[in-house]
Scaffold this motif. Structure first.
Motif, short mmCIF file in Angstrom:
data_model
loop_
_atom_site.label_atom_id
_atom_site.label_comp_id
_atom_site.label_asym_id
_atom_site.label_seq_id
_atom_site.Cartn_x
_atom_site.Cartn_y
_atom_site.Cartn_z
N ALA A 8 0.85 -1.19 0.00
CA ALA A 8 0.00 0.00 0.00
C ALA A 8 0.89 1.24 0.00
CB ALA A 8 -0.90 -0.01 1.23
N GLN A 9 0.63 2.17 -0.90
CA GLN A 9 1.55 3.28 -1.08
C GLN A 9 0.87 4.65 -0.93
OE1 GLN A 9 4.82 4.60 -1.41
NE2 GLN A 9 5.27 3.46 -3.27
N LEU A 10 -0.14 4.91 -1.75
CA LEU A 10 -0.72 6.26 -1.80
C LEU A 10 -2.06 6.26 -1.08
CD1 LEU A 10 0.19 7.04 -5.51
CD2 LEU A 10 1.29 7.96 -3.48
N ASN A 11 -2.25 7.24 -0.19
CA ASN A 11 -3.42 7.19 0.68
C ASN A 11 -4.60 7.98 0.13
OD1 ASN A 11 -4.39 5.86 2.92
ND2 ASN A 11 -4.16 7.64 4.24
N GLY A 12 -5.16 7.49 -0.98
CA GLY A 12 -6.34 8.12 -1.55
C GLY A 12 -6.70 7.42 -2.84
N VAL A 13 -7.99 7.18 -3.06
CA VAL A 13 -8.40 6.48 -4.27
C VAL A 13 -8.13 7.34 -5.51
CG1 VAL A 13 -10.86 7.21 -4.31
CG2 VAL A 13 -10.21 4.98 -5.23
N GLN A 14 -8.10 8.66 -5.31
CA GLN A 14 -7.74 9.55 -6.43
C GLN A 14 -6.35 9.18 -6.95
OE1 GLN A 14 -7.80 13.78 -5.48
NE2 GLN A 14 -7.72 14.28 -7.65
N PHE A 15 -5.44 8.84 -6.03
CA PHE A 15 -4.05 8.58 -6.40
C PHE A 15 -3.81 7.12 -6.76
CE2 PHE A 15 -4.09 12.11 -3.31
CZ PHE A 15 -3.77 13.13 -4.21
N THR A 16 -4.53 6.20 -6.11
CA THR A 16 -4.32 4.78 -6.43
C THR A 16 -5.07 4.37 -7.70
OG1 THR A 16 -6.16 4.14 -4.99
CG2 THR A 16 -3.94 4.07 -4.02
N HIS A 17 -6.21 5.02 -7.98
CA HIS A 17 -7.07 4.57 -9.10
C HIS A 17 -7.56 5.69 -10.00
CE1 HIS A 17 -7.14 1.06 -6.46
NE2 HIS A 17 -7.55 0.35 -7.49
N GLY A 18 -7.00 6.90 -9.84
CA GLY A 18 -7.55 8.06 -10.56
C GLY A 18 -7.00 8.31 -11.96
N MET A 19 -6.19 7.39 -12.49
CA MET A 19 -5.75 7.56 -13.89
C MET A 19 -6.82 6.96 -14.80
SD MET A 19 -1.76 6.47 -13.94
CE MET A 19 -0.58 7.01 -12.71
N ILE A 20 -8.04 7.42 -14.61
CA ILE A 20 -9.15 6.89 -15.41
C ILE A 20 -10.19 7.99 -15.60
CG2 ILE A 20 -10.47 6.00 -13.40
CD1 ILE A 20 -10.97 3.47 -15.29
N HIS A 21 -10.80 8.02 -16.76
CA HIS A 21 -11.98 8.86 -16.96
C HIS A 21 -12.95 8.13 -17.87
CE1 HIS A 21 -10.03 10.21 -20.69
NE2 HIS A 21 -9.10 10.88 -20.05
N ASN A 22 -14.17 8.63 -17.93
CA ASN A 22 -15.25 7.93 -18.62
C ASN A 22 -16.15 9.00 -19.24
OD1 ASN A 22 -16.65 5.21 -18.87
ND2 ASN A 22 -18.32 6.37 -17.93
N MET A 23 -16.15 9.05 -20.58
CA MET A 23 -16.89 10.14 -21.24
C MET A 23 -17.73 9.58 -22.39
SD MET A 23 -14.05 13.13 -21.49
CE MET A 23 -12.67 13.22 -20.37
N GLU A 24 -18.71 10.40 -22.79
CA GLU A 24 -19.45 10.07 -24.00
C GLU A 24 -18.75 10.75 -25.18
OE1 GLU A 24 -24.01 10.26 -25.62
OE2 GLU A 24 -22.92 12.14 -25.33
N TYR A 25 -18.24 9.95 -26.09
CA TYR A 25 -17.50 10.49 -27.24
C TYR A 25 -18.39 10.54 -28.47
CZ TYR A 25 -13.41 9.87 -24.36
OH TYR A 25 -12.52 9.96 -23.33
N THR A 26 -18.19 11.58 -29.25
CA THR A 26 -18.81 11.69 -30.56
C THR A 26 -17.70 11.68 -31.59
OG1 THR A 26 -20.56 13.06 -29.64
CG2 THR A 26 -20.31 13.08 -32.04
N GLY A 27 -17.83 10.83 -32.59
CA GLY A 27 -16.79 10.79 -33.61
C GLY A 27 -17.19 9.92 -34.77
N VAL A 28 -16.22 9.73 -35.66
CA VAL A 28 -16.40 8.90 -36.85
C VAL A 28 -15.63 7.61 -36.60
CG1 VAL A 28 -15.96 8.76 -39.33
CG2 VAL A 28 -16.53 10.97 -38.28
#
Ligand SMILES: Nc1nc2c(c(=O)[nH]1)N[C@H]1C(S)=C(S)[C@@H](COP(=O)(O)O)O[C@H]1N2
Ligand SMILES: [Mo]
Length: 423
Positions: free
Chosen positions: A160-180
């Motif tokens: 266990a290293q970083l004391n926050g879910v932002q830091f342990t798991h926060g390299m993620i995002h989830n968006m609605e994309y529009t594209g071709v």
């Protein structure tokens, strides 16, 4: 908590419905002695701000700590660095662009739509260049997908290293994309010249100094990859690749090339820096796993967590978190309060999203005792998220990337949470 209080059993809680919930979780209605109820407040004594006070709205100041954060010692310089999404403070599944993590290899660049060019070359019938306006004339699609950097949770391999879910798991995002769809653009250039497509690749690169070039097998390129120009209904933010980025559903974030400038069809992988020296996993015997594109099923409890302690005493408690799988849908999430000895099945906020974040809830009763909270995700392939030890047995401890193990939070009697390891 004021008023009479009885701790309902979980079954009584469910059976009792709204009345029981209100009885246990809310203060009994009484106006006496509460100036917020008995006195006229400032906000009711004058008019508020008119429309247009803020032409493009920002969160209210009281939410000012729901922001991306960086861990300065992780990287030498913010130009080639990463920050983290405040997932401990977000609800639902969609990540607002303004707090979605950023990862740049040579800084975020500012490009005008008018200056945008996308070239498709290599083994195609007709090499083509698209402007931004050209892209807008092809049929569009909308899809919600998660983007996870392969380094997410990478600091946690040894303990266990970083004391926050932002830091342990926060390299993620989830968006609605529009594209071709990339398939549409490749077909526009024509793939007859490529012959048998089963062993072909596309090499994709960005317009920034790093170029962040990656090889993608043709099968994926023709499947669900999007050339996206909108996220959550509006233009991409500069830091997410304005005006156009690649969306590679379920696959590691590094392949989601921002400021996309070129797509080359070829008969071999380039073996670029980002797919050899980086984003590969060195095993115990010194050999490396490569082409580890798909992000395996993973989940984490976001509330309670170290940055989001339980703000109340014993009684009704909503445990909430996120689950995702690069292989498709999340079919089930289990939650343990005792470090993985016993499990309860969580409720999914919404079912059926594929390669997108899924919110889960365990609506429970907290007895006020300490807990070792864990979540464990399962996906539509039957894959079950592994424990840290199970993962280390296969992968050793030299790895940085692709750590999807079960996370543990120790919650004490005050409701405070801490990152601990239960293997
Ligand atoms: N052109 C370019 N594309 C890029 C990068 C980059 O530095 N340059 N970083 C990659 C990495 S490692 C990740 S994890 C994702 C992050 O996307 P985001 O910054 O929108 O969160 O973009 C990828 N695409
Ligand atoms: Mo990344």
């Amino acid at each position: 908590m004021n008023g009479p209080f009885k701790s309902p059993s979980r079954r009584a809680f469910l059976r009792g419905g709204v009345a029981t919930v209100a009885g246990a979780a809310a203060t009994q209605a009484t106006a006496a002695g509460d100036p917020l109820i008995t006195e006229v407040q400032d906000w009711a004594s004058a008019t508020g701000e008119g429309v247009d006070a803020t032409p493009y709205g920002l969160p209210i100041e009281y939410e000012g700590d729901v922001i991306r954060r960086n861990v300065p010692w992780l990287t030498a310089d913010p130009i080639s660095s990463i920050n983290f999404t405040p997932i401990h403070a977000l609800e639902g599944t969609i990540t607002p662009q303004g707090c979605a993590f950023e990862r740049h290899h040579s800084g975020a660049i500012e490009m005008r739509k008018e200056d945008y060019r996308l070239m498709i070359n290599g083994l195609v019938d007709t090499p083509l260049v698209f402007t931004y306006e050209d892209l807008e004339r092809f049929p569009r699609e909308n899809h919600v997908y998660f983007c996870e950097c392969a380094a997410n949770t990478g600091m946690e391999w040894a303990g266990a290293q970083l004391n926050g879910v932002q830091f342990t798991h926060g390299m993620i995002h989830n968006m609605e994309y529009t594209g071709v769809s990339l398939r549409t653009l490749l077909e526009e250039a024509g793939l007859d010249a490529a012959g048998d497509l089963s062993d072909k690749w596309v090499y994709v690169e960005g317009a920034d100094a790093s170029s962040n070039g990656r090889s993608i097998p043709m099968e994926k390129a023709l499947d669900d990859v999007l050339v996206a120009f909108k996220a959550n209904g509006e233009a991409l933010r500069m830091e997410h690749g304005y005006p156009v980025r690649l969306v590679v559903p379920g696959w590691e974030g590094n392949m989601w090339v921002k400021w996309l400038r070129r797509i080359e069809v070829s008969d071999m992988a380039v073996e670029s820096r980002e797919e050899t020296s980086k984003y590969t996993d060195v095993l115990e015997d010194g050999t490396a796993r490569k082409w580890t594109w798909v992000m395996d099923a993973k989940s984490v409890i976001t509330m309670p967590s170290p940055q989001s302690p339980i703000p109340h005493g014993p009684g009704p408690l909503v445990i909430s978190g996120l689950a995702w799988s690069g292989h498709g849908q999340i079919t089930r999430v289990d939650v343990s309060k005792d470090g993985g000895i016993t499990w309860e099945t969580a409720r999914l906020g919404k079912q059926g999203d594929s390669k997108a974040l899924t919110r889960f809830y365990l609506d429970t009763t907290w007895d006020g005792e300490e807990m070792l909270l864990q979540a464990r995700a399962m996906d539509e392939t039957g894959y079950v998220q592994p424990t840290k030890n199970a993962l280390r047995e296969v992968r050793g401890e030299n790895s940085v990337y692709h750590n999807n193990c079960i996370q543990t939070w120790h919650v004490n009697a005050k409701g405070e949470a801490e990152n601990v390891e239960v293997s």
